[in-house]
Scaffold this motif. Structure first.
Motif, PDB file in Angstrom:
ATOM      1  N   ASP A 134       0.846  -1.192   0.000  1.00 25.58           N
ATOM      2  CA  ASP A 134       0.000   0.000   0.000  1.00 25.58           C
ATOM      3  C   ASP A 134       0.881   1.240   0.000  1.00 25.58           C
ATOM      4  O   ASP A 134       1.975   1.248   0.588  1.00 25.58           O
ATOM      5  CB  ASP A 134      -0.895   0.037   1.249  1.00 25.58           C
ATOM      6  N   ASP A 135       0.387   2.300  -0.613  1.00 25.51           N
ATOM      7  CA  ASP A 135       1.144   3.556  -0.681  1.00 25.51           C
ATOM      8  C   ASP A 135       1.567   4.037   0.704  1.00 25.51           C
ATOM      9  O   ASP A 135       2.705   4.478   0.900  1.00 25.51           O
ATOM     10  CB  ASP A 135       0.296   4.648  -1.354  1.00 25.51           C
ATOM     11  N   LYS A 136       0.650   3.940   1.655  1.00 24.68           N
ATOM     12  CA  LYS A 136       0.917   4.453   3.006  1.00 24.68           C
ATOM     13  C   LYS A 136       2.089   3.713   3.655  1.00 24.68           C
ATOM     14  O   LYS A 136       2.927   4.317   4.339  1.00 24.68           O
ATOM     15  CB  LYS A 136      -0.353   4.319   3.866  1.00 24.68           C
ATOM     16  N   VAL A 137       2.168   2.409   3.423  1.00 28.59           N
ATOM     17  CA  VAL A 137       3.274   1.614   3.986  1.00 28.59           C
ATOM     18  C   VAL A 137       4.596   2.081   3.385  1.00 28.59           C
ATOM     19  O   VAL A 137       5.590   2.270   4.094  1.00 28.59           O
ATOM     20  CB  VAL A 137       3.060   0.103   3.725  1.00 28.59           C
ATOM     21  N   VAL A 138       4.611   2.280   2.076  1.00 31.33           N
ATOM     22  CA  VAL A 138       5.830   2.745   1.396  1.00 31.33           C
ATOM     23  C   VAL A 138       6.245   4.117   1.936  1.00 31.33           C
ATOM     24  O   VAL A 138       7.417   4.346   2.252  1.00 31.33           O
ATOM     25  CB  VAL A 138       5.621   2.812  -0.138  1.00 31.33           C
ATOM     26  N   GLU A 139       5.273   5.003   2.061  1.00 33.57           N
ATOM     27  CA  GLU A 139       5.569   6.354   2.581  1.00 33.57           C
ATOM     28  C   GLU A 139       6.140   6.288   3.994  1.00 33.57           C
ATOM     29  O   GLU A 139       7.103   6.991   4.320  1.00 33.57           O
ATOM     30  CB  GLU A 139       4.288   7.208   2.573  1.00 33.57           C
ATOM     31  N   ASP A 140       5.563   5.429   4.828  1.00 29.69           N
ATOM     32  CA  ASP A 140       6.024   5.303   6.218  1.00 29.69           C
ATOM     33  C   ASP A 140       7.441   4.743   6.298  1.00 29.69           C
ATOM     34  O   ASP A 140       8.255   5.202   7.097  1.00 29.69           O
ATOM     35  CB  ASP A 140       5.064   4.419   7.022  1.00 29.69           C
ATOM     36  N   VAL A 141       7.739   3.746   5.468  1.00 25.27           N
ATOM     37  CA  VAL A 141       9.096   3.176   5.454  1.00 25.27           C
ATOM     38  C   VAL A 141      10.107   4.252   5.035  1.00 25.27           C
ATOM     39  O   VAL A 141      11.161   4.406   5.662  1.00 25.27           O
ATOM     40  CB  VAL A 141       9.179   1.943   4.519  1.00 25.27           C
ATOM     41  N   CYS A 142       9.770   4.999   3.983  1.00 28.30           N
ATOM     42  CA  CYS A 142      10.667   6.080   3.517  1.00 28.30           C
ATOM     43  C   CYS A 142      10.912   7.098   4.631  1.00 28.30           C
ATOM     44  O   CYS A 142      12.055   7.534   4.859  1.00 28.30           O
ATOM     45  CB  CYS A 142      10.072   6.789   2.305  1.00 28.30           C
ATOM     46  N   ALA A 143       9.846   7.455   5.326  1.00 28.41           N
ATOM     47  CA  ALA A 143       9.941   8.481   6.383  1.00 28.41           C
ATOM     48  C   ALA A 143      10.838   8.019   7.535  1.00 28.41           C
ATOM     49  O   ALA A 143      11.428   8.845   8.241  1.00 28.41           O
ATOM     50  CB  ALA A 143       8.552   8.826   6.905  1.00 28.41           C
ATOM     51  N   VAL A 149      15.016   9.665   0.971  1.00 30.17           N
ATOM     52  CA  VAL A 149      14.244   8.639   0.243  1.00 30.17           C
ATOM     53  C   VAL A 149      12.781   9.075   0.278  1.00 30.17           C
ATOM     54  O   VAL A 149      12.225   9.291   1.360  1.00 30.17           O
ATOM     55  CB  VAL A 149      14.321   7.230   0.887  1.00 30.17           C
ATOM     56  N   VAL A 150      12.163   9.207  -0.895  1.00 32.81           N
ATOM     57  CA  VAL A 150      10.767   9.667  -0.951  1.00 32.81           C
ATOM     58  C   VAL A 150       9.989   8.865  -1.998  1.00 32.81           C
ATOM     59  O   VAL A 150      10.577   8.274  -2.907  1.00 32.81           O
ATOM     60  CB  VAL A 150      10.682  11.175  -1.315  1.00 32.81           C
ATOM     61  N   ALA A 151       8.660   8.869  -1.861  1.00 32.04           N
ATOM     62  CA  ALA A 151       7.788   8.333  -2.913  1.00 32.04           C
ATOM     63  C   ALA A 151       7.873   9.275  -4.109  1.00 32.04           C
ATOM     64  O   ALA A 151       7.717  10.488  -3.956  1.00 32.04           O
ATOM     65  CB  ALA A 151       6.361   8.244  -2.408  1.00 32.04           C
ATOM     66  N   ALA A 152       8.147   8.723  -5.292  1.00 29.29           N
ATOM     67  CA  ALA A 152       8.378   9.566  -6.469  1.00 29.29           C
ATOM     68  C   ALA A 152       7.319   9.413  -7.558  1.00 29.29           C
ATOM     69  O   ALA A 152       6.910  10.393  -8.164  1.00 29.29           O
ATOM     70  CB  ALA A 152       9.753   9.260  -7.060  1.00 29.29           C
ATOM     71  N   ASN A 153       6.897   8.173  -7.833  1.00 25.78           N
ATOM     72  CA  ASN A 153       5.893   7.930  -8.876  1.00 25.78           C
ATOM     73  C   ASN A 153       4.790   7.015  -8.346  1.00 25.78           C
ATOM     74  O   ASN A 153       5.043   5.831  -8.110  1.00 25.78           O
ATOM     75  CB  ASN A 153       6.506   7.227 -10.102  1.00 25.78           C
ATOM     76  N   TYR A 154       3.590   7.567  -8.164  1.00 28.26           N
ATOM     77  CA  TYR A 154       2.416   6.755  -7.806  1.00 28.26           C
ATOM     78  C   TYR A 154       1.845   6.225  -9.126  1.00 28.26           C
ATOM     79  O   TYR A 154       0.968   6.849  -9.729  1.00 28.26           O
ATOM     80  CB  TYR A 154       1.394   7.609  -7.064  1.00 28.26           C
ATOM     81  N   ASN A 155       2.368   5.080  -9.599  1.00 28.59           N
ATOM     82  CA  ASN A 155       2.060   4.621 -10.955  1.00 28.59           C
ATOM     83  C   ASN A 155       0.691   3.956 -11.086  1.00 28.59           C
ATOM     84  O   ASN A 155      -0.036   4.204 -12.043  1.00 28.59           O
ATOM     85  CB  ASN A 155       3.146   3.675 -11.448  1.00 28.59           C
ATOM     86  N   CYS A 156       0.366   3.086 -10.130  1.00 28.21           N
ATOM     87  CA  CYS A 156      -0.937   2.427 -10.081  1.00 28.21           C
ATOM     88  C   CYS A 156      -1.017   1.740  -8.721  1.00 28.21           C
ATOM     89  O   CYS A 156       0.004   1.634  -8.037  1.00 28.21           O
ATOM     90  CB  CYS A 156      -1.111   1.420 -11.227  1.00 28.21           C
ATOM     91  N   GLU A 174      15.577  -3.071   1.293  1.00 24.38           N
ATOM     92  CA  GLU A 174      15.572  -4.120   2.323  1.00 24.38           C
ATOM     93  C   GLU A 174      14.361  -3.991   3.247  1.00 24.38           C
ATOM     94  O   GLU A 174      13.679  -4.969   3.551  1.00 24.38           O
ATOM     95  CB  GLU A 174      16.872  -4.056   3.148  1.00 24.38           C
ATOM     96  N   LYS A 175      14.098  -2.760   3.672  1.00 22.33           N
ATOM     97  CA  LYS A 175      12.985  -2.522   4.601  1.00 22.33           C
ATOM     98  C   LYS A 175      11.629  -2.779   3.933  1.00 22.33           C
ATOM     99  O   LYS A 175      10.684  -3.219   4.584  1.00 22.33           O
ATOM    100  CB  LYS A 175      13.060  -1.100   5.164  1.00 22.33           C
ATOM    101  N   MET A 176      11.534  -2.470   2.633  1.00 16.87           N
ATOM    102  CA  MET A 176      10.278  -2.728   1.906  1.00 16.87           C
ATOM    103  C   MET A 176      10.001  -4.231   1.849  1.00 16.87           C
ATOM    104  O   MET A 176       8.867  -4.677   2.027  1.00 16.87           O
ATOM    105  CB  MET A 176      10.346  -2.155   0.484  1.00 16.87           C
TER     106      MET A 176
END
Length: 290
Positions: A134-143, A149-156, A174-176
């Motif tokens: 999920d987008d939120k999980v990716v954003e939280d890991v980056c943070a 490290v940031v979310a760059a392309n919300y492709n689908c 690794e964290k993802m």
């Protein structure tokens, strides 16, 4: 309503645009004008060059722009109700809806490519595709990573590209995976596009955009940074400057276009990447190529 969409970097392929050049007199004239503006024969690289030669940012971006825009300008039935482009494709969309003229659009794209290349050299960096989270999980890991490290392309849904420092992307991958990602794949790109590391390029491109004439568009453009439609020249200009350091909200843009009446999406440019993404975002929509 019909939405025309324009691809970004990564859609290039050897031989792109050659048929168009050979079969259409208007297209041929536009390609030759582009060679003059750029100061080198980009058509030689597009039509006869290798994949590696096409991969150079200074070539890739104008090549995809030219293929996309010339397809639109020479199409018999080009009648968009709305347009959008993925990253670089936003410039193609703005020529297609008459906000920018062909020559100004090409000059801005080339300046953008050179500025991004320079920013990549200042800050060695990269990107990675994260699949199945999920987008939120990716954003939280980056943070939670002590690197850029940031979310760059919300492709689908389930496909988000992250962007950042080399060390940051390595840690993030690794964290993802630990968080349950199906894949975390570093991408073969020259730098951290759509991240704060593109700030030197944003500042350089801003000056070029501010000094370029923008016209009132014939239909709304749905812009990457805010996923909202605009026909206001000042707002379009501002969003185009923000775009280099902000994420590409492609999922949200397509959802907004559907919400506002788009039932058909026509991809205009090399490849079919956007059609695949749109099928995942809006399976009920009709999708095709020009």
């Amino acid at each position: 309503m019909t939405a025309y969409v324009f691809p970004g970097q990564g859609a290039q392929f050897p031989g792109m645009g050659k048929d168009l050049y050979e079969q259409n007199e208007q297209a041929r004239a536009l390609f030759e004008r582009a060679n003059e503006i750029l100061g080198f024969r980009i058509t030689d690289i597009m039509f006869e060059g290798t994949a590696d030669e096409l991969k150079q940012t200074r070539v890739t971006q104008p090549a995809i722009f030219l293929h996309s825009v010339i397809l639109a300008l020479t199409s018999d039935n080009f009648a968009p109700d709305m347009v959008a482009g993925h990253s670089l494709g936003e410039f193609s969309a703005l020529v297609a809806n008459k906000t920018l003229d062909f020559e100004d659009g090409l000059k801005l794209v080339f300046q953008r490519a050179l500025a991004m290349q320079k920013a990549c050299e200042i800050n060695p960096s990269t990107m990675a595709a994260i699949l199945g989270l999920d987008d939120k999980v990716v954003e939280d890991v980056c943070a939670g990573i002590d690197e850029v490290v940031v979310a760059a392309n919300y492709n689908c849904p389930g496909q988000l590209v992250i962007s950042g420092s080399n060390a940051g992307i390595e840690i993030a991958c690794e964290k993802m995976k630990e968080a349950g990602a199906k894949r975390a794949l570093p991408l073969p790109v020259g730098g951290a596009f759509h991240s704060p590391l593109m700030e030197p390029a944003r500042a350089e491109l801003a000056a070029a955009i501010e000094s370029t004439t923008f016209n009132t568009p014939i239909c709304p453009v749905y812009q990457n940074a805010n996923a909202l439609p605009s026909t206001d020249v000042a707002a379009i200009r501002e969003q185009l400057i923000i775009q280099l350091t902000a994420p590409v909200r492609w999922t949200q843009s397509v959802q907004k276009m559907v919400e506002e009446g788009a039932t058909k999406f026509i991809e205009c440019g090399p490849g079919k990447v956007l059609q695949g993404l749109i099928r995942k975002i809006a399976p009920e929509a009709e999708v095709e190529s020009i």
